[in-house]
Design an enzyme around this catalytic site. Structure first.
Site, short mmCIF file in Angstrom:
data_model
loop_
_atom_site.label_atom_id
_atom_site.label_comp_id
_atom_site.label_asym_id
_atom_site.label_seq_id
_atom_site.Cartn_x
_atom_site.Cartn_y
_atom_site.Cartn_z
N SER A 139 0.86 -1.20 0.00
CA SER A 139 0.00 0.00 0.00
C SER A 139 0.89 1.24 0.00
O SER A 139 2.05 1.17 0.41
CB SER A 139 -0.84 0.00 1.28
OG SER A 139 -1.43 1.25 1.53
N TYR A 152 -1.59 -1.26 10.52
CA TYR A 152 -1.73 -1.58 9.09
C TYR A 152 -0.46 -1.21 8.34
O TYR A 152 0.08 -2.02 7.56
CB TYR A 152 -2.93 -0.80 8.53
CG TYR A 152 -3.15 -0.99 7.04
CD1 TYR A 152 -3.65 -2.19 6.55
CD2 TYR A 152 -2.87 0.03 6.13
CE1 TYR A 152 -3.88 -2.36 5.19
CE2 TYR A 152 -3.09 -0.13 4.77
CZ TYR A 152 -3.59 -1.34 4.31
OH TYR A 152 -3.81 -1.51 2.96
N LYS A 156 2.30 -3.39 5.93
CA LYS A 156 2.52 -3.13 4.50
C LYS A 156 3.99 -2.76 4.22
O LYS A 156 4.50 -3.04 3.13
CB LYS A 156 1.55 -2.05 4.01
CG LYS A 156 0.08 -2.51 4.04
CD LYS A 156 -0.15 -3.75 3.18
CE LYS A 156 -1.61 -4.17 3.08
NZ LYS A 156 -1.83 -5.37 2.28
N1 LIG Z 1 -8.66 -0.07 -1.04
C1 LIG Z 1 -7.54 0.62 -0.93
O1 LIG Z 1 -7.55 1.86 -1.00
C2 LIG Z 1 -6.22 -0.07 -0.75
C3 LIG Z 1 -6.10 -1.44 -0.58
N2 LIG Z 1 -4.85 -2.00 -0.45
C4 LIG Z 1 -4.66 -3.43 -0.27
O2 LIG Z 1 -5.24 -4.15 -1.35
C5 LIG Z 1 -5.74 -5.40 -0.89
C6 LIG Z 1 -7.21 -5.53 -1.27
O3 LIG Z 1 -7.92 -4.45 -0.65
P1 LIG Z 1 -9.46 -4.11 -0.94
O4 LIG Z 1 -9.94 -4.82 -2.12
O5 LIG Z 1 -9.58 -2.65 -0.86
O6 LIG Z 1 -10.10 -4.73 0.39
P2 LIG Z 1 -11.55 -5.32 0.68
O7 LIG Z 1 -11.72 -5.33 2.17
O8 LIG Z 1 -12.57 -4.59 -0.11
O9 LIG Z 1 -11.43 -6.82 0.14
C7 LIG Z 1 -10.51 -7.70 0.75
C8 LIG Z 1 -11.01 -9.13 0.65
O10 LIG Z 1 -10.09 -9.96 1.37
C9 LIG Z 1 -10.82 -10.89 2.13
N3 LIG Z 1 -10.07 -11.30 3.31
C10 LIG Z 1 -9.79 -10.56 4.42
N4 LIG Z 1 -9.15 -11.31 5.31
C11 LIG Z 1 -9.02 -12.54 4.78
C12 LIG Z 1 -8.46 -13.74 5.24
N5 LIG Z 1 -7.95 -13.86 6.48
N6 LIG Z 1 -8.47 -14.82 4.41
C13 LIG Z 1 -9.02 -14.75 3.18
N7 LIG Z 1 -9.59 -13.64 2.70
C14 LIG Z 1 -9.60 -12.54 3.50
C15 LIG Z 1 -12.09 -10.15 2.55
O11 LIG Z 1 -13.14 -11.06 2.90
C16 LIG Z 1 -12.40 -9.35 1.29
O12 LIG Z 1 -13.22 -10.08 0.41
C17 LIG Z 1 -5.51 -5.44 0.61
O13 LIG Z 1 -4.31 -6.14 0.89
C18 LIG Z 1 -5.34 -3.98 0.98
O14 LIG Z 1 -4.58 -3.79 2.13
C19 LIG Z 1 -3.71 -1.25 -0.48
C20 LIG Z 1 -3.79 0.10 -0.65
C21 LIG Z 1 -5.05 0.80 -0.77
C1 LIG Z 2 -5.52 3.99 3.34
C2 LIG Z 2 -4.62 3.07 2.67
O1 LIG Z 2 -3.59 3.46 2.21
C3 LIG Z 2 -4.93 1.71 2.55
C4 LIG Z 2 -6.21 1.18 2.99
O2 LIG Z 2 -4.10 0.98 2.07
#
Ligand SMILES: NC(=O)C1=CN([C@@H]2O[C@H](COP(=O)(O)OP(=O)(O)OC[C@H]3O[C@@H](n4cnc5c(N)ncnc54)[C@H](O)[C@@H]3O)[C@@H](O)[C@H]2O)C=CC1
Ligand SMILES: CC(=O)C(C)=O
Length: 256
Positions: A139, A152, A156
């Protein structure tokens, strides 16, 4: 035969967009998540539209479940070429409120989950007698410290370190390891954070989300598909000479 990719956290958000993009790129995909009904919905959508997908339930924090998910993928498709360690959680934790449970839960999923995915995929690549690609979600918060994201952000930052070390260790097996670092992406994860920001200011979720675009040079938040297109590159032969890198996809955050 087309290549096979496993994507964790593929039931929504960035993982769902990656799954659709990799299918468009010609991959067969295994969609792994904690809630089977969520990954099954995405798999059904892909299968109904001419792609090939399976849904597998696994909690990435649990080593055995990740190894089982990789085995199920190999059994269903007979191959594995790419793993996207995308699943993650993002608690907001002011430093003085951080508990032992916050640390263990977040590190268990965000960091241990990537380590188990790396091990299970490496074992599978070796058994299959070819190299592969490991792609990890970090991230912008793992590139620059963000206030209230000690827990968090620490996970990362760790992912960038693990990406560099494993890239050097696994290159001898024809395996590349890279990471993508999104900025602020419109997914359920960010809507949860926007809700808290809005609530604290007595405003709604839309207002909360809008606050995040202030620090972005491109002046807007990211769509999940814009992250998926970078993962598409990292999954393709076009990135064969790229390893140990983090590609930042944050629209030019102005604090850097
Ligand atoms: N949305 C954002 O702005 C950003 C997201 N990220 C990273 O990108 C990745 C995806 O994020 P999003 O799609 O936004 O998140 P989200 O919360 O919308 O989706 C994440 C998915 O991972 C699943 N998950 C969570 N814990 C789990 C586990 N223990 N085992 C299996 N599945 C699990 C959840 O059920 C969910 O379906 C994450 O690693 C997040 O940290 C990084 C930077 C920014
Ligand atoms: C706020 C942010 O940078 C996340 C969720 O990766």
């Amino acid at each position: 035969m087309s290549k096979v990719a496993l994507v964790t956290g593929a039931g929504q958000g960035i993982g769902e967009a990656i799954a659709h993009r990799l299918v468009k790129d010609g991959f067969r995909v295994a969609l792994v998540g904690r809630h089977l009904e969520k990954v099954q919905r995405v798999a059904n959508d892909i299968n109904a539209n001419g792609g090939e997908a399976i849904a597998v339930r696994a909690d990435v924090a649990k080593r055995d479940e990740v190894f089982e998910a990789v085995k199920a993928t190999k059994k269903a498709f007979g191959d594995l070429n790419v793993i996207v360690n995308n699943a993650g959680v993002a608690p907001t934790t002011p430093i003085m409120d951080v508990t032992e449970d916050d640390m263990n839960w977040t590190w268990g999923i965000n960091v241990n989950g990537v380590v188990w995915g790396t091990q299970a995929a490496t074992e599978a690549f070796k058994e299959l007698g070819h190299g592969g690609k490991i792609i990890n979600a970090t991230s912008q918060a793992g590139v620059e410290g963000n206030p209230n994201l000690t827990v968090y952000g620490s996970t990362k930052f760790a992912i960038r370190g693990i990406t560099q070390t494993t890239a050097k260790e696994l290159a001898q097996f024809g395996i590349t390891v890279n990471a993508f670092a999104p900025g602020i992406v419109k997914t359920p994860m960010m809507w949860d954070i926007a809700h808290k920001v809005g609530q604290n200011a007595g405003k709604d979720d839309e207002w909360g989300m809008a606050q995040f675009s202030d620090g972005i040079a491109l002046g807007r938040l990211s769509e999940p598909e814009e992250i998926a297109s970078v993962v598409s590159f990292l999954s393709s032969d076009d990135s064969n000479y790229v390893t140990g890198q983090t590609i930042i996809v944050d629209g030019g955050m102005v604090f850097r």
